[in-house]
Design a protein around this motif. Structure first.
Motif, PDB file in Angstrom:
ATOM      1  N   UNK A 107      94.367 -60.299  73.521  1.00 48.07           N
ATOM      2  CA  UNK A 107      95.283 -60.548  72.242  1.00 48.07           C
ATOM      3  C   UNK A 107      94.342 -60.691  71.194  1.00 48.07           C
ATOM      4  N   UNK A 108      93.221 -61.782  71.108  1.00 46.88           N
ATOM      5  CA  UNK A 108      92.455 -62.075  70.173  1.00 46.88           C
ATOM      6  C   UNK A 108      91.563 -60.961  69.927  1.00 46.88           C
ATOM      7  N   UNK A 109      91.028 -60.418  71.098  1.00 53.98           N
ATOM      8  CA  UNK A 109      90.055 -59.209  70.999  1.00 53.98           C
ATOM      9  C   UNK A 109      90.806 -58.081  70.118  1.00 53.98           C
ATOM     10  N   UNK A 110      91.986 -57.695  70.664  1.00 53.48           N
ATOM     11  CA  UNK A 110      92.670 -56.421  69.978  1.00 53.48           C
ATOM     12  C   UNK A 110      93.074 -57.096  68.590  1.00 53.48           C
ATOM     13  N   UNK A 111      93.426 -58.174  68.179  1.00 53.31           N
ATOM     14  CA  UNK A 111      93.635 -58.567  66.718  1.00 53.31           C
ATOM     15  C   UNK A 111      92.372 -58.432  66.051  1.00 53.31           C
ATOM     16  N   UNK A 112      91.288 -58.747  66.616  1.00 57.21           N
ATOM     17  CA  UNK A 112      89.892 -58.600  66.027  1.00 57.21           C
ATOM     18  C   UNK A 112      89.425 -57.180  65.509  1.00 57.21           C
ATOM     19  N   UNK A 113      89.666 -56.408  66.608  1.00 59.69           N
ATOM     20  CA  UNK A 113      89.610 -54.910  66.515  1.00 59.69           C
ATOM     21  C   UNK A 113      90.572 -54.411  65.487  1.00 59.69           C
ATOM     22  N   UNK A 114      91.765 -54.413  65.298  1.00 59.64           N
ATOM     23  CA  UNK A 114      92.676 -54.096  64.483  1.00 59.64           C
ATOM     24  C   UNK A 114      92.270 -54.599  63.015  1.00 59.64           C
ATOM     25  N   UNK A 115      91.748 -55.820  62.779  1.00 59.41           N
ATOM     26  CA  UNK A 115      91.592 -56.388  61.598  1.00 59.41           C
ATOM     27  C   UNK A 115      90.177 -55.479  61.209  1.00 59.41           C
ATOM     28  N   UNK A 116      89.345 -55.493  62.129  1.00 57.88           N
ATOM     29  CA  UNK A 116      87.925 -54.674  61.545  1.00 57.88           C
ATOM     30  C   UNK A 116      88.056 -53.358  61.325  1.00 57.88           C
ATOM     31  N   UNK A 117      89.186 -52.650  61.982  1.00 57.74           N
ATOM     32  CA  UNK A 117      89.209 -51.345  61.760  1.00 57.74           C
ATOM     33  C   UNK A 117      90.094 -50.997  60.405  1.00 57.74           C
ATOM     34  N   UNK A 118      91.190 -51.978  60.164  1.00 56.79           N
ATOM     35  CA  UNK A 118      91.911 -51.932  59.166  1.00 56.79           C
ATOM     36  C   UNK A 118      91.070 -52.358  57.632  1.00 56.79           C
ATOM     37  N   UNK A 119      89.830 -53.152  57.881  1.00 54.64           N
ATOM     38  CA  UNK A 119      89.104 -53.515  56.693  1.00 54.64           C
ATOM     39  C   UNK A 119      88.197 -52.231  56.388  1.00 54.64           C
ATOM     40  N   UNK A 120      87.801 -51.354  57.411  1.00 54.67           N
ATOM     41  CA  UNK A 120      87.050 -50.088  57.177  1.00 54.67           C
ATOM     42  C   UNK A 120      87.818 -49.173  56.491  1.00 54.67           C
ATOM     43  N   UNK A 121      88.959 -49.065  57.016  1.00 54.89           N
ATOM     44  CA  UNK A 121      89.997 -48.050  56.468  1.00 54.89           C
ATOM     45  C   UNK A 121      90.256 -48.529  54.775  1.00 54.89           C
ATOM     46  N   UNK A 122      90.484 -49.644  54.671  1.00 53.37           N
ATOM     47  CA  UNK A 122      90.792 -50.205  53.245  1.00 53.37           C
ATOM     48  C   UNK A 122      89.499 -49.719  52.424  1.00 53.37           C
ATOM     49  N   UNK A 123      88.317 -50.159  52.709  1.00 51.59           N
ATOM     50  CA  UNK A 123      86.922 -49.774  52.148  1.00 51.59           C
ATOM     51  C   UNK A 123      86.872 -48.483  51.813  1.00 51.59           C
TER      52      UNK A 123
END
Length: 132
Positions: A107-123
């Motif tokens: 769950x922690x790894x998936x949350x980190x991936x989610x947050x990372x990809x969401x940040x890339x998309x936002x940028x």
């Protein structure tokens, strides 16, 4: 039919299982319903056994482990069965805690991936002027 027995249909409804499940549990000697012709009737003993079977499955025990555990009561009595319950519970608690740790890590790894990809998309959205 006596009032304390359940038909196959009633037993299925009570435990939310299929007739096939009950017949399989009978085949592997977890349950021993009374038979009248082709009809099967489940006594309070079988209802109690089914409750224990489903509880054991929920805790992650195999059907064979449950079968052996129920057999201990029939052959050696309740104290031996209680002692075996503690042994099985100790072992299963170790396994379930390990599974929980693995799940928390995933769950922690998936949350980190989610947050990372969401940040890339936002940028990318802010750089290209997209709103979403």
């Amino acid at each position: 039919m006596s009032d304390d027995r359940l038909s196959l249909k009633e037993m299925c409804a009570k435990f939310d299982v299929t007739p096939r499940t009950l017949r399989y549990y009978e085949y592997i000697e977890l349950l021993s319903p009374e038979k009248e012709g082709r009809a099967r009737f489940y006594t309070p003993r079988e209802v109690a056994r089914m409750t224990l079977i489903l509880r054991g499955r929920r805790f992650g025990f195999s059907l064979e482990e449950i079968r052996q555990w129920l057999l201990i009561y029939d052959e050696k009595g309740s104290r031996a069965q209680l002692e075996r319950t503690v042994e099985l519970a100790d072992r299963q608690l170790v396994a379930l805690n390990a599974q929980r740790e693995d799940l928390e890590r995933a769950i922690a790894e998936l949350q980190a991936l989610h947050d990372e990809v969401s940040a890339i998309l936002a940028r990318q959205d802010s750089a290209s002027g997209h709103d979403g």
